[in-house]
Design a protein around this motif. Structure first.
Motif, short mmCIF file in Angstrom:
data_model
loop_
_atom_site.label_atom_id
_atom_site.label_comp_id
_atom_site.label_asym_id
_atom_site.label_seq_id
_atom_site.Cartn_x
_atom_site.Cartn_y
_atom_site.Cartn_z
N VAL A 213 0.84 -1.26 -0.12
CA VAL A 213 -0.04 -0.10 -0.08
C VAL A 213 0.90 1.24 0.03
O VAL A 213 0.36 2.29 -0.86
N LYS A 214 1.76 1.19 0.84
CA LYS A 214 3.04 2.41 0.94
C LYS A 214 3.56 2.44 -0.53
O LYS A 214 3.70 3.76 -1.06
N ALA A 215 3.84 1.48 -1.30
CA ALA A 215 4.48 1.79 -2.56
C ALA A 215 3.65 2.04 -3.48
O ALA A 215 3.96 3.00 -4.31
N GLN A 216 2.62 1.79 -3.50
CA GLN A 216 1.48 1.91 -4.24
C GLN A 216 1.08 3.73 -4.13
O GLN A 216 0.98 4.21 -5.17
N ALA A 217 1.03 3.97 -2.85
CA ALA A 217 0.74 5.44 -2.88
C ALA A 217 1.93 6.44 -3.42
O ALA A 217 1.46 7.61 -4.05
N VAL A 218 3.17 5.80 -3.25
CA VAL A 218 4.15 6.60 -3.88
C VAL A 218 4.07 6.54 -5.55
O VAL A 218 4.32 7.71 -5.97
N GLU A 219 3.87 5.46 -6.12
CA GLU A 219 3.79 5.43 -7.37
C GLU A 219 2.55 6.25 -7.94
O GLU A 219 2.61 6.76 -9.17
N LEU A 220 1.47 6.06 -7.37
CA LEU A 220 0.08 7.04 -7.61
C LEU A 220 0.35 8.28 -7.72
O LEU A 220 0.13 9.16 -8.82
N ALA A 221 1.24 9.08 -6.80
CA ALA A 221 1.52 10.36 -6.62
C ALA A 221 2.43 10.64 -8.00
O ALA A 221 2.20 11.70 -8.66
N LEU A 222 3.49 9.73 -8.21
CA LEU A 222 4.21 9.93 -9.62
C LEU A 222 3.56 9.87 -10.70
O LEU A 222 3.53 10.85 -11.67
N LEU A 223 2.56 9.01 -10.90
CA LEU A 223 1.64 9.04 -12.19
C LEU A 223 0.71 10.08 -12.11
O LEU A 223 0.57 10.93 -13.30
N GLN A 224 0.22 10.48 -11.14
CA GLN A 224 -0.50 11.76 -11.15
C GLN A 224 0.25 13.16 -11.60
O GLN A 224 -0.44 13.74 -12.55
N GLU A 225 1.54 13.09 -11.20
CA GLU A 225 2.25 14.26 -11.52
C GLU A 225 2.62 14.18 -12.96
O GLU A 225 2.51 15.30 -13.70
N ARG A 226 2.88 12.82 -13.68
CA ARG A 226 3.22 12.70 -15.10
C ARG A 226 2.11 13.18 -15.71
O ARG A 226 2.00 13.59 -16.85
N LEU A 227 0.79 12.84 -15.35
CA LEU A 227 -0.42 12.97 -16.17
C LEU A 227 -0.55 14.34 -16.33
O LEU A 227 -1.03 15.09 -17.38
N ALA A 228 -0.35 15.12 -15.20
CA ALA A 228 -0.34 16.74 -15.16
C ALA A 228 0.35 17.20 -16.10
O ALA A 228 0.15 18.10 -16.82
N ASP A 229 1.66 16.82 -16.21
CA ASP A 229 2.67 17.14 -17.12
C ASP A 229 2.21 17.05 -18.38
O ASP A 229 2.46 17.98 -19.30
N ALA A 230 1.73 15.89 -18.85
CA ALA A 230 1.21 15.52 -20.10
C ALA A 230 0.12 16.71 -20.46
O ALA A 230 0.10 17.13 -21.56
N ARG A 231 -0.89 16.89 -19.59
CA ARG A 231 -1.83 18.07 -19.87
C ARG A 231 -1.36 19.24 -20.28
O ARG A 231 -1.75 19.66 -21.16
N ARG A 232 -0.35 19.69 -19.36
CA ARG A 232 0.40 21.03 -19.78
C ARG A 232 1.09 21.08 -21.01
O ARG A 232 1.02 22.02 -21.62
#
Length: 279
Positions: A213-232
């Motif tokens: 669960v801890k590792a998934q939270a870290v990866e989800l945060a990274l994916l959300q950041e990259r998804l925001a970068d793609a939209r910009r």
């Protein structure tokens, strides 16, 4: 007349006892003893001293034997329930494995079945049995997966175990599925091997779930950041934005915990594709 009077020396000589033919020696109380008497007294003293030393030695031997007997008694005396329980607790605090504490567990259960703490100790005994079972499974894993007689529960457990090093989330998900499928069955409906394997599966879930669960939270945060970068980047560098979205989909499409983000990446790609077609 003076010549007829006995001399002082004569008077002393006349009143003195006649000497013995044996040599004389002066002893205590100003009394003379013969050599034979002195030797007899010396021999008696030596006898008394020898008797005293004998008695002292005997007392010392008796004392040592008493200490040995006491040590043997306390060494062979069964430990109390409190002593055994304290030993178990101390071992757990110091990180001792249940295998190392097996003898103490067995003694407690066999000697004190009516102790109020027996349920807790029996739980540890069952945990030990499961641990030993896991070691046996690990040694026989390859052969068990090839044997037709291996139960489906054990087979799925072993397959999940093979995933845990490279893909803990998937292994966790498979273990959870095993519990969902077989957890509602009564122990009587399961074989001894399946029951142990089911308990071992639950232990695996409890052990791995927090870290996953801890590792998934870290990866989800990274994916959300990259998804925001793609939209910009969509307005200024659409090829780069598209590459980011495609990377998210490729790497995480088979990860259920990332479904929400992979779905957003797909919709963004579809929207861009639709916009290009409309133009």
């Amino acid at each position: 007349p003076a010549s007829d009077a006995p001399t002082m020396q004569a008077r002393v000589t006349a009143g003195a006892p006649q000497p013995s033919t044996a040599p004389l020696r002066l002893l205590r109380e100003n009394r003379f003893l013969t050599v034979e008497e002195e030797e007899a007294e010396t021999a008696e003293q030596e006898t008394r001293e020898q008797r005293r030393r004998t008695l002292l030695n005997a007392a010392a031997i008796v004392g040592v034997l008493a200490l040995i007997a006491g040590a043997v008694y306390f060494a062979t005396r069964p430990p109390t329930a409190d002593a055994l329980y304290h030993k178990l607790v101390q071992g757990r605090v110091e990180g001792a494995s249940l295998l190392e504490q097996e003898s103490t567990l067995t003694q407690f259960v066999e000697r004190y079945p009516d102790d109020p703490r027996i349920a807790e100790v029996r739980d540890l005994q069952e945990e030990l049995a499961v641990t030993r079972f896991e070691k046996q499974l690990h040694v026989r894993a390859n052969s068990l997966l090839q044997e037709e007689t291996t139960s489906p529960l054990v087979r799925e457990f072993l397959l999940a175990n093979q995933l845990v090093e490279r893909d803990p989330p998937t292994a966790l998900r498979r273990w959870q599925a095993i519990v969902q499928l077989y957890g509602s069955k009564s122990e009587a409906a399961l074989s001894v091997e399946d029951a142990k394997c089911l308990e071992l599966t639950k232990q695996k879930i409890a052990h791995w779930q927090p870290s996953v669960v801890k590792a998934q939270a870290v990866e989800l945060a990274l994916l959300q950041e990259r998804l925001a970068d793609a939209r910009r980047l969509a307005a200024t560098d659409q090829p780069q934005a598209r590459a980011i979205l495609e990377g998210i989909i490729t790497l995480y499409a088979d990860r259920p915990w990332a479904d929400a983000l992979t779905s957003q990446a797909r919709r963004a790609l579809e929207d861009w594709q639709q916009a290009s077609t409309d133009k």
